[in-house]
Scaffold this motif. Structure first.
Motif, short mmCIF file in Angstrom:
data_model
loop_
_atom_site.label_atom_id
_atom_site.label_comp_id
_atom_site.label_asym_id
_atom_site.label_seq_id
_atom_site.Cartn_x
_atom_site.Cartn_y
_atom_site.Cartn_z
N LYS A 149 0.85 -1.20 0.00
CA LYS A 149 0.00 0.00 0.00
C LYS A 149 0.89 1.25 0.00
O LYS A 149 2.09 1.17 0.21
CB LYS A 149 -0.89 0.00 1.25
N ILE A 150 0.27 2.41 -0.18
CA ILE A 150 1.00 3.69 -0.15
C ILE A 150 1.67 3.83 1.21
O ILE A 150 1.06 3.60 2.25
CB ILE A 150 0.06 4.88 -0.43
N GLY A 151 2.95 4.20 1.19
CA GLY A 151 3.71 4.39 2.43
C GLY A 151 4.41 3.12 2.91
O GLY A 151 5.15 3.16 3.88
N GLU A 152 4.19 2.00 2.23
CA GLU A 152 4.82 0.73 2.64
C GLU A 152 6.05 0.43 1.79
O GLU A 152 6.15 0.85 0.64
CB GLU A 152 3.83 -0.43 2.55
N SER A 153 6.97 -0.34 2.41
CA SER A 153 8.18 -0.78 1.72
C SER A 153 8.32 -2.29 1.85
O SER A 153 7.76 -2.90 2.75
CB SER A 153 9.42 -0.12 2.33
N LEU A 154 9.11 -2.84 0.96
CA LEU A 154 9.43 -4.26 1.00
C LEU A 154 10.94 -4.38 1.13
O LEU A 154 11.68 -3.77 0.35
CB LEU A 154 8.95 -4.92 -0.31
N THR A 155 11.40 -5.11 2.14
CA THR A 155 12.84 -5.27 2.37
C THR A 155 13.23 -6.74 2.23
O THR A 155 12.37 -7.61 2.11
CB THR A 155 13.23 -4.79 3.78
N VAL A 156 14.52 -7.00 2.28
CA VAL A 156 15.03 -8.38 2.22
C VAL A 156 14.41 -9.23 3.33
O VAL A 156 14.06 -10.38 3.11
CB VAL A 156 16.58 -8.39 2.30
N LYS A 157 14.22 -8.64 4.51
CA LYS A 157 13.64 -9.38 5.64
C LYS A 157 12.27 -9.96 5.28
O LYS A 157 11.92 -11.07 5.68
CB LYS A 157 13.52 -8.45 6.85
N VAL A 176 11.54 -2.32 -2.68
CA VAL A 176 10.49 -1.50 -3.29
C VAL A 176 9.84 -0.63 -2.23
O VAL A 176 9.67 -1.06 -1.09
CB VAL A 176 9.37 -2.39 -3.90
N THR A 177 9.48 0.60 -2.60
CA THR A 177 8.72 1.50 -1.74
C THR A 177 7.61 2.12 -2.57
O THR A 177 7.83 2.47 -3.73
CB THR A 177 9.62 2.63 -1.18
N ILE A 178 6.41 2.26 -1.99
CA ILE A 178 5.32 2.95 -2.67
C ILE A 178 5.14 4.29 -1.94
O ILE A 178 4.79 4.32 -0.77
CB ILE A 178 3.99 2.16 -2.62
N ILE A 179 5.43 5.38 -2.65
CA ILE A 179 5.33 6.69 -2.00
C ILE A 179 4.05 7.41 -2.43
O ILE A 179 3.53 7.16 -3.52
CB ILE A 179 6.57 7.58 -2.27
N ALA A 180 3.57 8.27 -1.56
CA ALA A 180 2.34 9.04 -1.86
C ALA A 180 2.67 10.14 -2.87
O ALA A 180 3.73 10.75 -2.80
CB ALA A 180 1.80 9.65 -0.58
N PRO A 181 1.76 10.38 -3.81
CA PRO A 181 1.99 11.48 -4.75
C PRO A 181 1.86 12.81 -4.01
O PRO A 181 1.07 12.91 -3.08
CB PRO A 181 0.88 11.31 -5.78
#
Length: 196
Positions: A149-157, A176-181
């Motif tokens: 979702k917006i504001g979330e990131s995905l890391t190796v963990k 990956v990171t999803i940033i807010a426009p």
């Protein structure tokens, strides 16, 4: 599965020799590593490009060099930026029984919820460093981003336990990171408040 490529020893030296080699449809290369001194070689450009397209850059190559078979992986490819041609290839001779470290491309799978809602996908790192036996080296590592979702990131963990190879990168290595426009309305409101 390894890709068999015939290679020839080549003379080192003049730039004109390399130019002549390339005009003749060959690529100058070098092989070094396991049980091998650094050896200048040449390979067929057509064969090499075809095998990369078919099996990917991370495949194991079985190089036939003067009657001897050498297992190797591509260490580096130098390309001509103008013509999109391969100028030179470095092969690393390997022991198939020993694990090696390699950079594997990250392949994003699915459509992120956050992007569907107008978020912007940022991928700061395009590869993962893994440790694996050569025969098990993946061409890419698939990462599912559909629940982000917006504001979330995905890391190796987040993915470490879901992939079949050992990842060397740290747990906080961001994939990956999803940033807010940036909202135009917010900027306008801020501007009005500052003037009051």
């Amino acid at each position: 599965m390894s890709t068999v490529l015939s290679v020839k020893k080549r003379e080192t030296g003049h730039r004109s020799t390399l130019t002549q080699l390339r005009k003749g449809g060959a690529i100058p290369a070098v092989i070094y590593g396991y049980k091998l001194d650094s050896t200048p070689i040449s390979i067929s450009a057509k064969e090499f490009v075809k095998s990369i397209q078919r099996n990917g850059q991370n495949s194991v190559f079985s190089l036939e060099l003067e009657g001897q078979k050498v297992n190797a992986v591509v260490s580096e490819i130098q390309q001509c930026s103008l013509k999109d041609e391969v100028n030179h290839v470095d092969f690393l001779a390997i022991n198939m029984a020993e694990e090696l470290e390699a950079d594997v491309p990250i392949k994003l799978m699915g459509q992120s919820v956050g992007v569907s809602e107008g978020g912007i996908l940022m991928q700061p790192n395009l590869e993962l460093k893994v440790k694996v036996k050569p025969a098990e080296l993946p061409e890419s590592i698939d990462v599912d981003i559909s629940t982000l979702k917006i504001g979330e990131s995905l890391t190796v963990k987040d993915i470490r336990d879901h992939i079949p190879v050992e990842v060397i990168d740290e747990d906080d290595y961001i994939l990956v990171t999803i940033i807010a426009p940036a909202s135009v309305e917010e900027e306008t409101i801020d501007g009005v408040e500052e003037q009051e």
